[in-house]
Each structure stands twice: as C-alpha cells, then as structure tokens.
Scaffold this motif. Sequence first.
Motif, PDB file in Angstrom:
ATOM      1  N   MET A   1       1.789  84.820  49.795  1.00 43.56           N
ATOM      2  CA  MET A   1       1.449  84.998  48.282  1.00 43.56           C
ATOM      3  C   MET A   1       3.255  85.150  48.842  1.00 43.56           C
ATOM      4  O   MET A   1       4.327  86.218  48.778  1.00 43.56           O
ATOM      5  CB  MET A   1       1.072  86.533  48.368  1.00 43.56           C
ATOM      6  N   ASP A   2       3.123  84.210  47.669  1.00 43.88           N
ATOM      7  CA  ASP A   2       4.947  84.607  47.268  1.00 43.88           C
ATOM      8  C   ASP A   2       5.428  84.929  45.758  1.00 43.88           C
ATOM      9  O   ASP A   2       4.565  84.305  44.400  1.00 43.88           O
ATOM     10  CB  ASP A   2       6.172  82.741  47.009  1.00 43.88           C
ATOM     11  N   VAL A   3       6.030  85.455  46.036  1.00 44.42           N
ATOM     12  CA  VAL A   3       6.737  87.011  44.356  1.00 44.42           C
ATOM     13  C   VAL A   3       7.767  85.692  44.013  1.00 44.42           C
ATOM     14  O   VAL A   3       7.933  86.393  42.800  1.00 44.42           O
ATOM     15  CB  VAL A   3       6.811  88.631  45.438  1.00 44.42           C
ATOM     16  N   HIS A   4       8.087  85.151  44.222  1.00 45.19           N
ATOM     17  CA  HIS A   4       9.404  84.741  43.786  1.00 45.19           C
ATOM     18  C   HIS A   4       8.604  83.473  42.529  1.00 45.19           C
ATOM     19  O   HIS A   4       9.269  83.629  41.540  1.00 45.19           O
ATOM     20  CB  HIS A   4      10.960  84.197  44.168  1.00 45.19           C
ATOM     21  N   GLY A   5       7.552  82.909  43.063  1.00 43.20           N
ATOM     22  CA  GLY A   5       6.507  81.611  42.453  1.00 43.20           C
ATOM     23  C   GLY A   5       6.078  82.822  40.787  1.00 43.20           C
ATOM     24  O   GLY A   5       5.987  82.014  40.602  1.00 43.20           O
ATOM     25  N   ILE A   6       5.687  84.062  41.628  1.00 42.08           N
ATOM     26  CA  ILE A   6       5.185  84.569  40.880  1.00 42.08           C
ATOM     27  C   ILE A   6       5.794  85.329  39.330  1.00 42.08           C
ATOM     28  O   ILE A   6       5.355  84.889  38.239  1.00 42.08           O
ATOM     29  CB  ILE A   6       3.900  85.404  41.097  1.00 42.08           C
TER      30      ILE A   6
ATOM     31  N   ALA B   1       8.453  83.816  38.941  1.00 42.94           N
ATOM     32  CA  ALA B   1       8.960  82.366  37.803  1.00 42.94           C
ATOM     33  C   ALA B   1       8.036  81.699  37.377  1.00 42.94           C
ATOM     34  O   ALA B   1       8.398  81.593  36.191  1.00 42.94           O
ATOM     35  CB  ALA B   1       9.146  81.436  38.914  1.00 42.94           C
ATOM     36  N   MET B   2       7.228  82.155  37.078  1.00 44.52           N
ATOM     37  CA  MET B   2       6.167  81.370  36.723  1.00 44.52           C
ATOM     38  C   MET B   2       5.473  82.833  35.400  1.00 44.52           C
ATOM     39  O   MET B   2       5.411  82.491  33.619  1.00 44.52           O
ATOM     40  CB  MET B   2       4.600  81.317  37.034  1.00 44.52           C
TER      41      MET B   2
ATOM     42  N   ILE C   1       6.514  83.440  30.381  1.00 41.45           N
ATOM     43  CA  ILE C   1       5.111  83.738  30.038  1.00 41.45           C
ATOM     44  C   ILE C   1       5.072  84.857  28.572  1.00 41.45           C
ATOM     45  O   ILE C   1       5.223  85.352  27.287  1.00 41.45           O
ATOM     46  CB  ILE C   1       4.066  84.088  30.477  1.00 41.45           C
ATOM     47  N   HIS C   2       6.343  86.205  29.749  1.00 40.86           N
ATOM     48  CA  HIS C   2       6.356  87.364  28.996  1.00 40.86           C
ATOM     49  C   HIS C   2       7.549  87.800  28.428  1.00 40.86           C
ATOM     50  O   HIS C   2       7.606  87.644  26.861  1.00 40.86           O
ATOM     51  CB  HIS C   2       6.421  88.301  30.227  1.00 40.86           C
ATOM     52  N   GLY C   3       8.328  85.924  27.849  1.00 38.14           N
ATOM     53  CA  GLY C   3       9.328  86.408  27.201  1.00 38.14           C
ATOM     54  C   GLY C   3       8.680  85.790  25.677  1.00 38.14           C
ATOM     55  O   GLY C   3       9.234  85.499  24.624  1.00 38.14           O
TER      56      GLY C   3
END
Length: 84
Positions: free
Chosen positions: A1-6, A8-9, A13-15
């Motif tokens: 699981m790539d934490v940086h990819g999550i 980045a996605m 969306i949160h912003g």
Amino acid sequence: MDVHGIAAMVGPIHGIAWLFGIVATWRDPNRTTGITVLAVIPGIGGMLALRALGRTDVHPPKPSTPADPADFAPHEGIHDDLAR
C-alpha cells in the motif's frame, strides 16, 4: 500500500470539500460572523458551521417590526360563528 499515493489522491479532494464548505457558508443568509469563522477552520470547521447553520433554521429570528394592531382588532360576526 502506497501511503504517498493515497495522500496525493485524498488531499485535493479534502481541499476542495473544505473550500466548498466555506463558500456554502458564505452564501447562506442565516450565517453569522461566528459561523463564518467556524467554516474556515481546517479539518472540522465545515461540519461545525453546517451544524450551527442547521440550528438557525430551528429557531427563526424574531420579527424586527411590531405586529399590525389591525390583526388583533375584534372582527364583526365572531359571535355568529360561535353560535353555529
């Protein structure tokens, strides 16, 4: 699981959701200065502002003008209605 990819996605969306909450609060006619300040708090501010705005609908503001005295004047024929 790539934490940086999550991150980045989810980050953008949160912003966008945060900005949407701010704009929605500013457009609401029932907002107050306190509710607007709540909306700009990152993270939970939008939810707090929406909750506070929901409470303003429950208790409508009191009218700023006095009631029309003609509304309280006795009406003709009121006893006729009671006799029926």
